[in-house]
Design an enzyme around this catalytic site. Sequence first.
Site, PDB file in Angstrom:
ATOM      1  N   HIS A  95      44.193 -11.412   2.363  1.00  0.00           N
ATOM      2  CA  HIS A  95      45.578 -11.399   2.834  1.00  0.00           C
ATOM      3  C   HIS A  95      46.154 -12.800   2.767  1.00  0.00           C
ATOM      4  O   HIS A  95      45.449 -13.786   2.930  1.00  0.00           O
ATOM      5  CB  HIS A  95      45.665 -10.874   4.277  1.00  0.00           C
TER       6      HIS A  95
ATOM      7  N   HIS B 297      48.860 -15.316   4.550  1.00  0.00           N
ATOM      8  CA  HIS B 297      49.686 -15.562   5.726  1.00  0.00           C
ATOM      9  C   HIS B 297      51.014 -16.175   5.277  1.00  0.00           C
ATOM     10  O   HIS B 297      51.019 -17.091   4.461  1.00  0.00           O
ATOM     11  CB  HIS B 297      49.012 -16.568   6.663  1.00  0.00           C
TER      12      HIS B 297
HETATM   13  P1  DGP Z   1      42.268 -14.562   8.850  1.00  0.00           P
HETATM   14  O1  DGP Z   1      41.722 -15.440   9.911  1.00  0.00           O
HETATM   15  O2  DGP Z   1      42.883 -15.336   7.702  1.00  0.00           O
HETATM   16  O3  DGP Z   1      41.257 -13.543   8.390  1.00  0.00           O
HETATM   17  O4  DGP Z   1      43.484 -13.794   9.531  1.00  0.00           O
HETATM   18  C1  DGP Z   1      43.417 -12.578  10.168  1.00  0.00           C
HETATM   19  C2  DGP Z   1      44.751 -12.397  10.860  1.00  0.00           C
HETATM   20  O5  DGP Z   1      44.912 -11.027  11.142  1.00  0.00           O
HETATM   21  C3  DGP Z   1      44.895 -13.137  12.189  1.00  0.00           C
HETATM   22  O6  DGP Z   1      46.018 -14.000  12.111  1.00  0.00           O
HETATM   23  C4  DGP Z   1      45.144 -12.055  13.204  1.00  0.00           C
HETATM   24  C5  DGP Z   1      45.550 -10.862  12.382  1.00  0.00           C
HETATM   25  N1  DGP Z   1      45.107  -9.594  12.889  1.00  0.00           N
HETATM   26  C6  DGP Z   1      43.871  -9.277  13.368  1.00  0.00           C
HETATM   27  N2  DGP Z   1      43.816  -7.976  13.734  1.00  0.00           N
HETATM   28  C7  DGP Z   1      45.046  -7.458  13.448  1.00  0.00           C
HETATM   29  C8  DGP Z   1      45.604  -6.148  13.596  1.00  0.00           C
HETATM   30  O7  DGP Z   1      44.983  -5.195  14.052  1.00  0.00           O
HETATM   31  N3  DGP Z   1      46.914  -6.003  13.214  1.00  0.00           N
HETATM   32  C9  DGP Z   1      47.656  -7.033  12.687  1.00  0.00           C
HETATM   33  N4  DGP Z   1      48.913  -6.772  12.354  1.00  0.00           N
HETATM   34  N5  DGP Z   1      47.154  -8.267  12.547  1.00  0.00           N
HETATM   35  C10 DGP Z   1      45.863  -8.483  12.919  1.00  0.00           C
END
Ligand code: DGP
Length: 138
Positions: A102, A104
């Site tokens: 993903h 950001h």
């Molecule tokens: P990373 O550390 O780059 O793998 O980022 C994961 C991101 O995903 C972190 O910023 C929080 C977000 N995140 C974790 N769980 C969920 C979820 O259930 N829904 C959404 N929308 N975001 C989530």
Amino acid sequence: MPYDRSNIFAKILRGEIPCVKIYEDDKTLAFMDVMPQAEGHTLVLPKEEAEDIFSLSPASAAAVIQTAQKVAKAVKAATGAPGVMLVQLNGKAAGQSVFHIHMHVIPRHHGIDLEFHERNMVPAETLEPLAAKIRAAL
Ligand code: DGP
């Protein structure tokens, strides 16, 4: 490492758990991060089952950057942020915590430092008004 279909973003992509959606096309999905590092923090994912940049196909890589560009413009317009940061982490050592690749998209303001890995969950009702503004700016 083989792709784990039980990761949280795989569940969102399959519609098994909800998200505050910003944009979707045949190759990508964008939604609000529930642990935002800034107001308007949005995530862009390929629909392809890929853990990281190393396993992603070139076609999905192109689709992700195209959607990220579209979303970044809308996030900038909706938040009025003078800067927008695109970040993409690969592997635990780099800080990746969800193992579906993903990007950001994070609005940035002068003089406001970013805390990496915010861990406060924000409810969907709080995210929705700004999400609506971002969708309107697409
Ligand atoms: P990373 O550390 O780059 O793998 O980022 C994961 C991101 O995903 C972190 O910023 C929080 C977000 N995140 C974790 N769980 C969920 C979820 O259930 N829904 C959404 N929308 N975001 C989530």
